[in-house]
Design a protein around this motif. Structure first.
Motif, PDB file in Angstrom:
ATOM      1  N   LEU A  63     -13.476   0.388 -26.298  1.00 14.77           N
ATOM      2  CA  LEU A  63     -12.031   0.184 -26.382  1.00 14.77           C
ATOM      3  C   LEU A  63     -11.291   1.434 -25.923  1.00 14.77           C
ATOM      4  N   CYS A  64     -11.783   2.604 -26.281  1.00 13.11           N
ATOM      5  CA  CYS A  64     -11.174   3.847 -25.798  1.00 13.11           C
ATOM      6  C   CYS A  64     -11.134   3.860 -24.273  1.00 13.11           C
ATOM      7  N   LEU A  65     -12.255   3.512 -23.656  1.00 13.73           N
ATOM      8  CA  LEU A  65     -12.321   3.506 -22.195  1.00 13.73           C
ATOM      9  C   LEU A  65     -11.426   2.426 -21.603  1.00 13.73           C
ATOM     10  N   ASP A  66     -11.376   1.253 -22.225  1.00 15.76           N
ATOM     11  CA  ASP A  66     -10.482   0.192 -21.754  1.00 15.76           C
ATOM     12  C   ASP A  66      -9.028   0.671 -21.766  1.00 15.76           C
ATOM     13  N   ILE A  67      -8.640   1.342 -22.828  1.00 17.01           N
ATOM     14  CA  ILE A  67      -7.276   1.876 -22.922  1.00 17.01           C
ATOM     15  C   ILE A  67      -7.053   2.926 -21.832  1.00 17.01           C
ATOM     16  N   CYS A  68      -8.015   3.818 -21.652  1.00 15.92           N
ATOM     17  CA  CYS A  68      -7.902   4.864 -20.622  1.00 15.92           C
ATOM     18  C   CYS A  68      -7.706   4.258 -19.243  1.00 15.92           C
ATOM     19  N   TYR A  69      -8.533   3.283 -18.896  1.00 13.14           N
ATOM     20  CA  TYR A  69      -8.422   2.650 -17.588  1.00 13.14           C
ATOM     21  C   TYR A  69      -7.076   1.951 -17.426  1.00 13.14           C
ATOM     22  N   THR A  70      -6.584   1.345 -18.478  1.00 19.18           N
ATOM     23  CA  THR A  70      -5.329   0.605 -18.419  1.00 19.18           C
ATOM     24  C   THR A  70      -4.130   1.532 -18.204  1.00 19.18           C
ATOM     25  N   VAL A  71      -4.160   2.708 -18.815  1.00 18.57           N
ATOM     26  CA  VAL A  71      -3.018   3.637 -18.699  1.00 18.57           C
ATOM     27  C   VAL A  71      -3.286   4.774 -17.705  1.00 18.57           C
ATOM     28  N   ASN A  72      -4.384   4.661 -16.962  1.00 18.48           N
ATOM     29  CA  ASN A  72      -4.728   5.638 -15.918  1.00 18.48           C
ATOM     30  C   ASN A  72      -4.838   7.070 -16.437  1.00 18.48           C
ATOM     31  N   LYS A  73      -5.532   7.223 -17.546  1.00 22.52           N
ATOM     32  CA  LYS A  73      -5.786   8.543 -18.135  1.00 22.52           C
ATOM     33  C   LYS A  73      -7.279   8.698 -18.379  1.00 22.52           C
ATOM     34  N   SER A  74      -7.733   9.943 -18.461  1.00 24.51           N
ATOM     35  CA  SER A  74      -9.141  10.178 -18.772  1.00 24.51           C
ATOM     36  C   SER A  74      -9.329  10.163 -20.291  1.00 24.51           C
ATOM     37  N   LEU A  75     -10.572  10.016 -20.693  1.00 21.51           N
ATOM     38  CA  LEU A  75     -10.901   9.957 -22.117  1.00 21.51           C
ATOM     39  C   LEU A  75     -10.424  11.209 -22.853  1.00 21.51           C
ATOM     40  N   ASP A  76     -10.656  12.375 -22.256  1.00 20.05           N
ATOM     41  CA  ASP A  76     -10.263  13.611 -22.939  1.00 20.05           C
ATOM     42  C   ASP A  76      -8.753  13.832 -22.924  1.00 20.05           C
ATOM     43  N   GLU A  77      -8.026  13.150 -22.072  1.00 16.39           N
ATOM     44  CA  GLU A  77      -6.563  13.231 -22.103  1.00 16.39           C
ATOM     45  C   GLU A  77      -5.988  12.425 -23.268  1.00 16.39           C
ATOM     46  N   LEU A  78      -6.678  11.370 -23.660  1.00 12.11           N
ATOM     47  CA  LEU A  78      -6.143  10.475 -24.689  1.00 12.11           C
ATOM     48  C   LEU A  78      -6.720  10.669 -26.082  1.00 12.11           C
ATOM     49  N   PHE A  79      -7.979  11.040 -26.189  1.00 15.18           N
ATOM     50  CA  PHE A  79      -8.640  11.094 -27.495  1.00 15.18           C
ATOM     51  C   PHE A  79      -9.345  12.429 -27.716  1.00 15.18           C
ATOM     52  N   TRP A  80      -9.251  12.961 -28.917  1.00 16.41           N
ATOM     53  CA  TRP A  80      -9.976  14.172 -29.266  1.00 16.41           C
ATOM     54  C   TRP A  80     -10.083  14.298 -30.785  1.00 16.41           C
ATOM     55  N   ILE A  81     -10.994  15.153 -31.203  1.00 17.01           N
ATOM     56  CA  ILE A  81     -11.147  15.494 -32.612  1.00 17.01           C
ATOM     57  C   ILE A  81     -11.082  17.006 -32.708  1.00 17.01           C
ATOM     58  N   ASP A  82     -10.237  17.511 -33.578  1.00 16.72           N
ATOM     59  CA  ASP A  82     -10.160  18.958 -33.785  1.00 16.72           C
ATOM     60  C   ASP A  82     -11.445  19.452 -34.422  1.00 16.72           C
ATOM     61  N   LYS A  83     -11.914  20.621 -34.033  1.00 17.40           N
ATOM     62  CA  LYS A  83     -13.187  21.154 -34.539  1.00 17.40           C
ATOM     63  C   LYS A  83     -13.210  21.247 -36.055  1.00 17.40           C
ATOM     64  N   GLU A  84     -12.073  21.608 -36.651  1.00 16.22           N
ATOM     65  CA  GLU A  84     -12.066  21.733 -38.110  1.00 16.22           C
ATOM     66  C   GLU A  84     -12.183  20.394 -38.828  1.00 16.22           C
TER      67      GLU A  84
END
Length: 67
Positions: A44-65
């Motif tokens: 689903l993350c990738l589907d959203i990325c493809y739909t809005v023309n963004k890369s995975l790391d542009e849209l989703f991340w987790i802070d190290k802490e």
């Protein structure tokens, strides 16, 4: 998990309903993802990325802490 889904969706002039239809989920799912209350599958993350023309790391991340 933090995300920029709402920002990317708005940049593409899509409503939550339109993004939901394009990615095969409900509007409520998109709303929960945008609020950070639902962690989507990788697919689903990738589907959203493809739909809005963004890369995975542009849209989703987790802070190290948070790990």
């Amino acid at each position: 998990m933090k995300n920029m889904v709402k920002t990317a969706r708005l940049q593409m002039n899509l409503t939550q309903q339109q993004l939901a239809e394009l990615t095969g989920v409900t509007r409520q799912t998109i709303s929960l993802i945008e609020k950070g209350k639902y962690n989507p599958t990788l697919k689903l993350c990738l589907d959203i990325c493809y739909t809005v023309n963004k890369s995975l790391d542009e849209l989703f991340w987790i802070d190290k802490e948070e790990l």
